[in-house]
Design an enzyme around this catalytic site. Structure first.
Site, short mmCIF file in Angstrom:
data_model
loop_
_atom_site.label_atom_id
_atom_site.label_comp_id
_atom_site.label_asym_id
_atom_site.label_seq_id
_atom_site.Cartn_x
_atom_site.Cartn_y
_atom_site.Cartn_z
N SER A 83 72.83 29.09 18.77
CA SER A 83 73.88 30.11 18.62
C SER A 83 74.94 29.71 17.61
O SER A 83 75.15 28.53 17.33
CB SER A 83 74.56 30.36 19.97
OG SER A 83 73.61 30.69 20.96
N1 SAH Z 1 71.47 27.61 24.06
C1 SAH Z 1 70.56 27.35 22.96
C2 SAH Z 1 70.15 28.57 22.19
C3 SAH Z 1 69.28 29.43 23.01
S1 SAH Z 1 68.23 30.57 22.17
C4 SAH Z 1 71.09 26.25 22.06
O1 SAH Z 1 72.19 25.72 22.30
O2 SAH Z 1 70.38 25.90 21.11
C5 SAH Z 1 67.63 31.38 23.62
C6 SAH Z 1 66.58 30.61 24.37
O3 SAH Z 1 66.33 31.29 25.60
C7 SAH Z 1 65.24 30.53 23.66
O4 SAH Z 1 64.89 29.18 23.44
C8 SAH Z 1 64.28 31.24 24.62
O5 SAH Z 1 62.98 30.67 24.64
C9 SAH Z 1 64.99 31.07 25.94
N2 SAH Z 1 64.63 32.01 27.02
C10 SAH Z 1 64.28 33.31 26.95
N3 SAH Z 1 64.03 33.81 28.18
C11 SAH Z 1 64.25 32.79 29.07
C12 SAH Z 1 64.18 32.66 30.49
N4 SAH Z 1 63.83 33.67 31.28
N5 SAH Z 1 64.50 31.46 31.05
C13 SAH Z 1 64.85 30.42 30.28
N6 SAH Z 1 64.93 30.47 28.93
C14 SAH Z 1 64.64 31.65 28.33
#
Ligand code: SAH
Length: 236
Positions: A83
């Site tokens: 993000s």
């Molecule tokens: N917080 C992260 C960025 C997240 S991007 C950072 O600091 O880099 C969003 C992430 O959510 C992705 O990697 C995706 O695979 C994950 N995601 C999507 N649906 C999800 C779910 N139901 N449970 C856990 N992770 C999920």
């Protein structure tokens, strides 16, 4: 975004001239500039302090390290992104942390947000649905010496009910509505910060669980990758 924050380095320079020291000094300066920029809208000094210490460049692919302190999301592989720093700061601030909390994150991604949280609270459980990303994030976080973060592979139900309740939950992927399953995993008085809306654009919301129901405050418009699963979006 002010153009002064855009990095004009070519990442290759860092590899070609062999000067790692020069690269790291330059990144430190970039990080300090980013914190100054965040300070215009983020008031929580503890959040600013931690973001001034955690090295975001260690959570992005080597090829984009020189852009680590631009205030924008960056690709981390598997069609996912780390993000934008402003959004990380805003979400962390909205969790209203005091230090003793057990926090749940949905969407480990690179592990950067989990590292920021781990500096601020007692314990962090972070859940990721993509095995490859979970594996890399775990490796990065262990390498940095974090012992208060557990990386879990997502199961069918959203979140991690086995270790509920949590004092705070942060969802770093977009949901169509506020998932009741996550509200149920909070203590009364607990905070959930989550982007809610369509697949393309969302409203970042701070949700506080009350004795009966929740109160919801809108923080900003935002754009996240979709949260996949029950009470969220279908894959694809
Ligand atoms: N917080 C992260 C960025 C997240 S991007 C950072 O600091 O880099 C969003 C992430 O959510 C992705 O990697 C995706 O695979 C994950 N995601 C999507 N649906 C999800 C779910 N139901 N449970 C856990 N992770 C999920």
């Amino acid at each position: 975004m002010p153009s002064t924050l855009m990095s004009f380095h070519v990442c290759g320079r860092f590899r070609d001239d062999g000067s790692k020291a020069e690269a790291s000094v330059s990144l430190e300066k970039d990080r300090a500039k980013l914190i100054q920029h965040l300070r215009r809208e983020i008031e929580d000094e503890q959040v600013l302090d931690v973001m001034g210490r955690v090295r975001r460049e260690l959570f992005v692919p080597t090829s984009s390290r020189c852009f680590a302190y631009d205030d924008r999301p960056l690709p981390i592989g598997e069609d996912q992104t780390i993000s934008q720093p402003f959004i990380v700061a805003l979400m962390t601030q909205a969790l209203l942390l005091t230090g003793s909390e057990k926090v749940l994150e949905l969407g480990t991604g690179s592990g950067y947000q989990a590292a920021i949280l781990a500096e601020l609270v007692r314990y962090v459980i972070t859940v990721e649905r993509m095995q490859k990303l979970a594996h890399i994030a775990k490796h990065t976080l262990e390498g940095l010496g974090y012992t208060n973060i557990e990386v879990k592979l997502a199961q069918r139900t959203l979140g991690w009910p086995a270790e509920a309740p949590y004092d705070a939950i942060i969802v770093t992927a977009a949901a169509p509505t506020i998932p009741q399953t996550l509200v149920d995993q909070l203590v009364v008085g607990g905070r959930l910060v989550i982007p809610v809306g369509s697949r393309w654009e969302q409203d970042l919301q701070q949700v506080i669980r009350r004795d009966e129901g929740v109160t919801v405050k809108s923080l900003t418009r935002c754009r996240f990758v979709p949260l996949i699963g029950e009470e969220a979006w279908d894959e694809g």
